[in-house]
Write a protein that holds these residues in place. Structure first.
Motif, PDB file in Angstrom:
ATOM      1  N   LEU A  87      45.397  28.107  42.812  1.00  0.00           N
ATOM      2  CA  LEU A  87      45.682  29.185  41.905  1.00  0.00           C
ATOM      3  C   LEU A  87      44.754  30.604  41.782  1.00  0.00           C
ATOM      4  N   LEU A  88      43.637  30.378  42.161  1.00  0.00           N
ATOM      5  CA  LEU A  88      42.683  31.443  42.097  1.00  0.00           C
ATOM      6  C   LEU A  88      42.891  32.292  43.504  1.00  0.00           C
ATOM      7  N   ALA A  89      43.050  31.393  44.454  1.00  0.00           N
ATOM      8  CA  ALA A  89      43.164  31.918  45.843  1.00  0.00           C
ATOM      9  C   ALA A  89      44.613  32.853  46.025  1.00  0.00           C
ATOM     10  N   ARG A  90      45.540  32.311  45.108  1.00  0.00           N
ATOM     11  CA  ARG A  90      46.717  33.168  44.973  1.00  0.00           C
ATOM     12  C   ARG A  90      46.835  34.360  43.896  1.00  0.00           C
ATOM     13  N   ASP A  91      45.779  34.506  43.432  1.00  0.00           N
ATOM     14  CA  ASP A  91      45.591  35.711  42.298  1.00  0.00           C
ATOM     15  C   ASP A  91      46.301  35.179  41.177  1.00  0.00           C
ATOM     16  N   GLU A  92      46.644  33.948  40.907  1.00  0.00           N
ATOM     17  CA  GLU A  92      47.444  33.705  39.568  1.00  0.00           C
ATOM     18  C   GLU A  92      46.537  33.545  38.498  1.00  0.00           C
ATOM     19  N   ILE A  93      45.285  33.523  38.768  1.00  0.00           N
ATOM     20  CA  ILE A  93      44.255  33.369  37.570  1.00  0.00           C
ATOM     21  C   ILE A  93      42.996  34.090  37.873  1.00  0.00           C
ATOM     22  N   GLU A  94      42.144  34.725  37.112  1.00  0.00           N
ATOM     23  CA  GLU A  94      41.371  35.280  37.414  1.00  0.00           C
ATOM     24  C   GLU A  94      39.863  34.757  37.621  1.00  0.00           C
ATOM     25  N   PHE A  95      39.742  33.584  36.897  1.00  0.00           N
ATOM     26  CA  PHE A  95      38.544  32.730  37.253  1.00  0.00           C
ATOM     27  C   PHE A  95      38.961  31.178  36.704  1.00  0.00           C
ATOM     28  N   ILE A 120      31.528  28.305  36.592  1.00  0.00           N
ATOM     29  CA  ILE A 120      32.318  29.206  36.478  1.00  0.00           C
ATOM     30  C   ILE A 120      32.987  29.731  37.999  1.00  0.00           C
ATOM     31  N   VAL A 121      34.038  29.649  38.401  1.00  0.00           N
ATOM     32  CA  VAL A 121      34.510  30.212  39.951  1.00  0.00           C
ATOM     33  C   VAL A 121      35.167  31.193  39.716  1.00  0.00           C
ATOM     34  N   THR A 122      34.886  32.301  40.651  1.00  0.00           N
ATOM     35  CA  THR A 122      35.630  33.560  40.856  1.00  0.00           C
ATOM     36  C   THR A 122      35.970  33.881  42.190  1.00  0.00           C
TER      37      THR A 122
END
Length: 310
Positions: A136-144, A276-278
């Protein structure tokens, strides 16, 4: 020269199929609305609606204008929203994710404080395993997201900020047959179903080694921790969970911890290396930064409480 206001009026006209209803919907007088549509038609040099048709259907040229108008108006709305998210904390949206362990207490506590400080931010968060959250993060669907960071620490596409590890333990229901034994080994564990959230590679490898198999598969895998605890509470299944998640049912006596003599007391691979992963190079919105600050503030106190329970 056309402008976005005229395009919005044209979209409203196609939607309502009436100059009167569309003007009312847009909050202007019907004559002013009609002049705006006429101005748009003059800018393009063609009629955009068939006035001979009582439904005011778009002409072929009008269909083309409508398709582009929808994209332009939506794009302008998205642009305004993103700028709001980058510069303000009194509006906008925040989308993030968390794993099952921080979803038990850390994230709800942080969200309660965040909403109290910033009540106008629309927030949505996804509770899932670290693997799904990474996609989800890689697809820019969530910020972190906040979850186990072991799979992301060496990936250059992600940045991690470590929080206090959450201690994991094996647990079972009150009255489970294993509680009657004076000493337990991992061989006893495999006589019963094992239930947990998605396990990191390290704990799967460890369990595979103890079970004598090349790989290990859970009998029940679910990211909804309360559901897992209820299954364990009502069956002979053995669960794997974080102490802060289990705390209420441990203190009430409905669940009990299991200790296996051939497992280290502080088994690192059984703990959640929460963090926390960004995305690398991604500028977080003010809302995301504000929530992360609150998470970090609360992390130390909640981790101390988990150690007390242990």
């Amino acid at each position: 020269m056309m402008d976005l206001r005229q395009l919005r009026y044209f979209i409203a006209l196609v939607e309502h199929r009436s100059f009167v209803r569309a003007a009312d919907a847009m909050g202007i007088t019907q004559p002013a609305f009609s002049r705006s549509i006429q101005g748009l038609e003059q800018a393009f040099g063609c009629q955009l609606v068939d006035r001979g048709n009582k439904d005011l259907r778009p002409t072929p040229e009008g269909q083309v204008v409508l398709q582009h108008a929808l994209r332009l108006v939506q794009g302008a709305s998205n642009l305004a929203r993103e700028i709001d998210q980058m510069t303000k904390l009194d509006a906008g949206e925040l989308h993030f994710g968390c794993g099952p362990a921080p979803a038990a207490k850390l994230v709800p506590d942080a969200l309660a404080e965040f909403i109290a400080r910033h009540p106008r931010i629309n927030t949505r968060f996804e509770v899932n395993n670290w693997e799904t959250l990474g996609r989800l993060l890689a697809r820019d669907e969530i910020e972190f997201f906040i979850a186990d960071i072991r799979q992301f620490e060496i990936d250059p596409n992600f940045q991690t900020r470590e929080l206090t590890p959450r201690n994991g333990r094996f647990f079972c229901r009150r009255g489970h047959p294993l509680l009657a034994k004076e000493s337990l080994s991992t061989n006893d564990m495999f006589d019963y179903p094992l239930a947990a959230t998605r396990l990191p590679a390290g704990i799967r490898k460890l369990l595979a080694g103890f079970s004598g198999k090349a790989d290990f598969t859970l009998n029940l895998e679910c990211e909804h921790v309360p559901a897992l605890m209820q299954v364990v509470r009502r069956t002979d299944a053995i669960g794997v969970g974080m102490l802060e998640t289990l705390a209420p049912l441990l203190e009430s006596g409905e669940l009990e911890l299991l200790r296996f003599r051939n497992l280290p007391e502080n088994l690192e691979s059984l703990s959640a290396r929460c963090g926390i992963v960004t995305r690398t190079g991604y500028r977080l919105s003010p809302a995301a930064r504000a929530l992360i600050e609150i998470v970090v503030e609360l992390d130390g106190a909640e981790a101390a409480e988990a150690r007390r329970i242990a």
